[in-house]
Design a protein around this motif. Sequence first.
Motif, PDB file in Angstrom:
ATOM      1  N   GLY A   1      75.320 -58.749 -16.772  1.00  0.00           N
ATOM      2  CA  GLY A   1      75.459 -59.454 -15.502  1.00  0.00           C
ATOM      3  C   GLY A   1      76.828 -59.356 -14.869  1.00  0.00           C
ATOM      4  O   GLY A   1      77.026 -59.848 -13.759  1.00  0.00           O
ATOM      5  N   ARG A   2      77.792 -58.738 -15.561  1.00  0.00           N
ATOM      6  CA  ARG A   2      79.143 -58.608 -15.015  1.00  0.00           C
ATOM      7  C   ARG A   2      79.234 -57.370 -14.119  1.00  0.00           C
ATOM      8  O   ARG A   2      78.434 -56.458 -14.173  1.00  0.00           O
ATOM      9  N   GLY A   3      80.285 -57.320 -13.305  1.00  0.00           N
ATOM     10  CA  GLY A   3      80.695 -56.109 -12.617  1.00  0.00           C
ATOM     11  C   GLY A   3      79.671 -55.508 -11.673  1.00  0.00           C
ATOM     12  O   GLY A   3      78.816 -56.197 -11.108  1.00  0.00           O
ATOM     13  N   ARG A   4      79.753 -54.198 -11.564  1.00  0.00           N
ATOM     14  CA  ARG A   4      78.929 -53.457 -10.610  1.00  0.00           C
ATOM     15  C   ARG A   4      78.516 -52.139 -11.240  1.00  0.00           C
ATOM     16  O   ARG A   4      79.328 -51.478 -11.893  1.00  0.00           O
ATOM     17  N   HIS A   5      77.267 -51.756 -11.048  1.00  0.00           N
ATOM     18  CA  HIS A   5      76.712 -50.565 -11.678  1.00  0.00           C
ATOM     19  C   HIS A   5      76.035 -49.708 -10.612  1.00  0.00           C
ATOM     20  O   HIS A   5      75.030 -50.096 -10.025  1.00  0.00           O
ATOM     21  N   LEU A   6      76.602 -48.521 -10.370  1.00  0.00           N
ATOM     22  CA  LEU A   6      76.071 -47.579  -9.390  1.00  0.00           C
ATOM     23  C   LEU A   6      75.507 -46.377 -10.132  1.00  0.00           C
ATOM     24  O   LEU A   6      76.214 -45.719 -10.894  1.00  0.00           O
TER      25      LEU A   6
ATOM     26  N   PRO B   1      71.387 -40.305 -14.285  1.00  0.00           N
ATOM     27  CA  PRO B   1      70.791 -41.272 -15.214  1.00  0.00           C
ATOM     28  C   PRO B   1      69.399 -40.913 -15.707  1.00  0.00           C
ATOM     29  O   PRO B   1      68.929 -41.478 -16.695  1.00  0.00           O
ATOM     30  N   GLY B   2      68.703 -39.996 -15.021  1.00  0.00           N
ATOM     31  CA  GLY B   2      67.361 -39.609 -15.469  1.00  0.00           C
ATOM     32  C   GLY B   2      66.411 -40.787 -15.462  1.00  0.00           C
ATOM     33  O   GLY B   2      66.278 -41.499 -14.472  1.00  0.00           O
ATOM     34  N   THR B   3      65.755 -41.035 -16.602  1.00  0.00           N
ATOM     35  CA  THR B   3      64.804 -42.149 -16.680  1.00  0.00           C
ATOM     36  C   THR B   3      65.463 -43.452 -17.123  1.00  0.00           C
ATOM     37  O   THR B   3      64.793 -44.472 -17.225  1.00  0.00           O
ATOM     38  N   GLY B   4      66.773 -43.424 -17.429  1.00  0.00           N
ATOM     39  CA  GLY B   4      67.482 -44.673 -17.646  1.00  0.00           C
ATOM     40  C   GLY B   4      67.898 -44.992 -19.069  1.00  0.00           C
ATOM     41  O   GLY B   4      68.176 -46.161 -19.365  1.00  0.00           O
ATOM     42  N   ALA B   5      68.007 -43.994 -19.949  1.00  0.00           N
ATOM     43  CA  ALA B   5      68.437 -44.266 -21.334  1.00  0.00           C
ATOM     44  C   ALA B   5      69.835 -44.879 -21.365  1.00  0.00           C
ATOM     45  O   ALA B   5      70.079 -45.867 -22.069  1.00  0.00           O
ATOM     46  N   PHE B   6      70.765 -44.296 -20.587  1.00  0.00           N
ATOM     47  CA  PHE B   6      72.121 -44.841 -20.534  1.00  0.00           C
ATOM     48  C   PHE B   6      72.174 -46.066 -19.619  1.00  0.00           C
ATOM     49  O   PHE B   6      72.961 -46.983 -19.847  1.00  0.00           O
ATOM     50  N   THR B   7      71.349 -46.082 -18.590  1.00  0.00           N
ATOM     51  CA  THR B   7      71.306 -47.206 -17.656  1.00  0.00           C
ATOM     52  C   THR B   7      71.014 -48.504 -18.390  1.00  0.00           C
ATOM     53  O   THR B   7      71.665 -49.535 -18.172  1.00  0.00           O
ATOM     54  N   GLU B   8      70.032 -48.458 -19.270  1.00  0.00           N
ATOM     55  CA  GLU B   8      69.661 -49.650 -20.039  1.00  0.00           C
ATOM     56  C   GLU B   8      70.818 -50.121 -20.909  1.00  0.00           C
ATOM     57  O   GLU B   8      71.112 -51.323 -20.981  1.00  0.00           O
ATOM     58  N   ALA B   9      71.506 -49.166 -21.557  1.00  0.00           N
ATOM     59  CA  ALA B   9      72.640 -49.533 -22.422  1.00  0.00           C
ATOM     60  C   ALA B   9      73.793 -50.120 -21.612  1.00  0.00           C
ATOM     61  O   ALA B   9      74.454 -51.073 -22.049  1.00  0.00           O
ATOM     62  N   ILE B  10      74.040 -49.566 -20.427  1.00  0.00           N
ATOM     63  CA  ILE B  10      75.096 -50.088 -19.557  1.00  0.00           C
ATOM     64  C   ILE B  10      74.770 -51.510 -19.119  1.00  0.00           C
ATOM     65  O   ILE B  10      75.619 -52.412 -19.170  1.00  0.00           O
ATOM     66  N   GLN B  11      73.528 -51.727 -18.684  1.00  0.00           N
ATOM     67  CA  GLN B  11      73.125 -53.058 -18.228  1.00  0.00           C
ATOM     68  C   GLN B  11      73.230 -54.085 -19.347  1.00  0.00           C
ATOM     69  O   GLN B  11      73.664 -55.224 -19.124  1.00  0.00           O
TER      70      GLN B  11
ATOM     71  N   LEU C   1      83.072 -48.920 -22.223  1.00  0.00           N
ATOM     72  CA  LEU C   1      82.938 -49.915 -21.151  1.00  0.00           C
ATOM     73  C   LEU C   1      83.690 -51.181 -21.544  1.00  0.00           C
ATOM     74  O   LEU C   1      83.473 -51.727 -22.624  1.00  0.00           O
ATOM     75  N   PRO C   2      84.599 -51.678 -20.674  1.00  0.00           N
ATOM     76  CA  PRO C   2      85.352 -52.898 -20.990  1.00  0.00           C
ATOM     77  C   PRO C   2      84.427 -54.072 -21.305  1.00  0.00           C
ATOM     78  O   PRO C   2      83.406 -54.274 -20.653  1.00  0.00           O
ATOM     79  N   GLU C   3      84.800 -54.848 -22.322  1.00  0.00           N
ATOM     80  CA  GLU C   3      83.979 -55.981 -22.739  1.00  0.00           C
ATOM     81  C   GLU C   3      84.235 -57.228 -21.902  1.00  0.00           C
ATOM     82  O   GLU C   3      83.477 -58.197 -21.990  1.00  0.00           O
ATOM     83  N   HIS C   4      85.304 -57.232 -21.117  1.00  0.00           N
ATOM     84  CA  HIS C   4      85.645 -58.409 -20.318  1.00  0.00           C
ATOM     85  C   HIS C   4      85.873 -57.998 -18.858  1.00  0.00           C
ATOM     86  O   HIS C   4      86.048 -56.815 -18.546  1.00  0.00           O
TER      87      HIS C   4
END
Length: 210
Positions: A67-72, A52-62, A39-42
Amino acid sequence: MPEHSERALFIREFARSPVRTASLLPSSPALAARMVAALPEHGDPVVVELGPGTGAFTEAIQRRLAGRGRHLAVEVNERMSAHLFRRFPGVEVVTAGADDLPDLLARRGIPAADLIVSGLPWTVYFGGPRPLVETMASVLAPAGALTQFTYAWTSWTPPARRQRAQLRAAFEEVVLSRTVWRNVPPAFVYVARRPRVSSAATAAAVPVGG
């Protein structure tokens, strides 16, 4: 939701549909960190998360977006979608299948994704009207990436080899990570870059809905 409750939800959904859920336990933080490393840092990247299941990767992405970008987040299981919606109010949670990805993005005015993080089991890669890997590649930006994990103990089975062949057919570069031992079971991560299918061609072919 406490960690033990999330684990119980995962186990219940596995019992209901082992083909869709494919694991008794959520992915570990170590695997999640490897999955989101591309995931780009900037800037303001668009991240699409599949299964995403229960959100293991979701939490890491967030955490990495901060607060940047968009997460679907696209989850076919309605109960897990409802859980994600409650846990991550800043994430756009959609109950749908991965095959609908081009239309889902078009309806939201998203021309292409910068990163696709796939927690989908290999069982859902086959049998659709179009290879799922091609669908993913078609919505990625030219400089985008796809990450997909696979369990080490299944990596040399015929379906896993077929999945790997499809990745290499759809992307110019496919790199396999070192084994993530701090996951149950241990896993690898594929990082695929430079999609061979044009996202612009797909956008032109898919009408934008309301």
